[in-house]
Design an enzyme around this catalytic site. Structure first.
Site, PDB file in Angstrom:
ATOM      1  N   ALA A  28       6.126  -8.093 -17.470  1.00 16.97           N
ATOM      2  CA  ALA A  28       7.371  -7.737 -18.161  1.00 16.97           C
ATOM      3  C   ALA A  28       8.546  -8.628 -17.777  1.00 16.97           C
ATOM      4  CB  ALA A  28       7.713  -6.274 -17.884  1.00 16.97           C
ATOM      5  N   PHE A  39       9.817  -2.848 -16.199  1.00 15.24           N
ATOM      6  CA  PHE A  39       9.182  -1.563 -15.904  1.00 15.24           C
ATOM      7  C   PHE A  39       9.459  -1.097 -14.482  1.00 15.24           C
ATOM      8  CE2 PHE A  39       6.843  -2.840 -19.628  1.00 15.24           C
ATOM      9  CZ  PHE A  39       6.640  -1.646 -20.294  1.00 15.24           C
ATOM     10  N   ARG A  40       9.177  -1.975 -13.515  1.00 16.22           N
ATOM     11  CA  ARG A  40       9.226  -1.533 -12.122  1.00 16.22           C
ATOM     12  C   ARG A  40      10.345  -2.172 -11.309  1.00 16.22           C
ATOM     13  NH1 ARG A  40       4.244  -0.970 -13.986  1.00 16.22           N
ATOM     14  NH2 ARG A  40       3.058   0.877 -13.380  1.00 16.22           N
ATOM     15  N   ASP A 112       4.891  -7.423 -26.357  1.00 20.78           N
ATOM     16  CA  ASP A 112       6.030  -7.781 -27.203  1.00 20.78           C
ATOM     17  C   ASP A 112       5.767  -8.926 -28.172  1.00 20.78           C
ATOM     18  OD1 ASP A 112       6.210 -10.125 -25.558  1.00 20.78           O
ATOM     19  OD2 ASP A 112       7.468  -9.020 -24.142  1.00 20.78           O
ATOM     20  N   HIS A 127      -3.041  -5.820 -22.807  1.00 22.73           N
ATOM     21  CA  HIS A 127      -2.631  -4.470 -23.198  1.00 22.73           C
ATOM     22  C   HIS A 127      -2.331  -4.338 -24.686  1.00 22.73           C
ATOM     23  CE1 HIS A 127      -1.272  -4.164 -18.740  1.00 22.73           C
ATOM     24  NE2 HIS A 127      -2.530  -3.801 -18.885  1.00 22.73           N
ATOM     25  N   ASN A 211       8.550 -14.559  -9.084  1.00 25.62           N
ATOM     26  CA  ASN A 211       8.930 -13.160  -9.287  1.00 25.62           C
ATOM     27  C   ASN A 211      10.177 -12.860  -8.472  1.00 25.62           C
ATOM     28  OD1 ASN A 211       8.233 -10.716 -10.659  1.00 25.62           O
ATOM     29  ND2 ASN A 211       7.609  -9.831  -8.700  1.00 25.62           N
TER      30      ASN A 211
END
Length: 252
Positions: A28, A39-40, A112, A127, A211
């Site tokens: 994401a 998300f996290r 997306d 996904h 990240n």
């Protein structure tokens, strides 16, 4: 200029300069600069309850879809709406790496469709995608509505919690990971299973993690860059192009 930041970027450029088979694995965080909610992260979707009652993991589950379709659809419309989203500089950098001939596959946990919109050819969606919807009764591709013209229920072509991933996509992702000599992992906390487990199939020389937070694979990585995905990849491609067009790059 930030010397430490530049040093990390130049190190990645050096690695990619000698890479023959690059695979990208993203989450994401690669799409947040395009307006997609993380998300996290600290302000991510999973930090809040929907309507002060439902956990996102619950709403996005197979059981919830079948028992509370109206709430599910409203949640998707509010929190996961991909309409009007555009690729960011990071997405476009991956397209350039593909054109150069380095990047062979993009493996994404995202739903997306931005990698395809940007122009990448070999995209493996672990996904699924919110761009595709289909009827559960007749199987026909359908619009994002509650029902199909046949009267059947329509759902997004995504893997919900409690469902298995598409095995053919998984098999191809594993194959690509096994072929790669360099793997870039970006924008993911690597906590979603089984997707995160597939990184174990990578046997190449260079594992790169980009990240903004720690991941369980940091200790195994050749290079960890805690920075913005879009910024890093845009800079990296610009530096690679300097080399490609015969310009010299300091420290390379």
């Amino acid at each position: 200029m930030d010397s430490k930041r530049d040093e990390k970027i130049l190190e990645l450029v050096k690695i990619l300069k000698n890479t023959k088979y690059l695979v990208f694995f993203g989450g994401a965080g690669t799409s947040t600069d395009s307006g997609v909610k993380d998300f996290r992260g600290k302000d991510g979707l999973y930090k809040t309850l929907y309507k002060d009652k439902y956990r996102p993991e619950e709403v996005l589950s197979s059981d919830f879809f079948y028992s509370h379709r109206d709430i599910f659809m409203k949640y998707v419309e509010k929190e996961l709406n991909i309409k009007g989203l555009k690729p960011n500089k990071g997405h476009m950098a991956l397209v350039e790496l593909e054109k150069i001939g380095i990047l062979k596959a993009v493996i994404t946990q995202n739903i997306d469709d931005l990698h395809q919109v940007s122009g990448n050819k070999n995209v493996l969606e672990l996904h699924g995608s919110l761009k595709r919807w289909y009827c559960l009764s007749c199987g026909k591709t359908a619009d994002r509505n509650f029902s199909c013209e046949c009267g059947g229920v329509v759902r997004p072509d995504v893997t919900l919690y409690g469902e298995n991933l598409n095995q053919s996509v998984v098999n191809e992702a594993i194959y690509q990971l096994e072929q790669a000599d360099t793997l870039i992992v970006a924008g993911t906390s690597l906590t979603v299973y089984p997707a995160a487990y597939y990184l174990r199939y990578f046997r190449g020389k260079n594992l790169i993690i980009i990240n903004d937070m720690d991941t369980q694979y940091d200790g195994e990585a050749s290079l960890v860059i805690k920075d913005n995905f879009s910024y890093v990849m845009d800079r990296v491609v610009k530096e690679l192009k300097k080399i490609q067009f015969g310009k010299t790059l300091k420290n390379i």
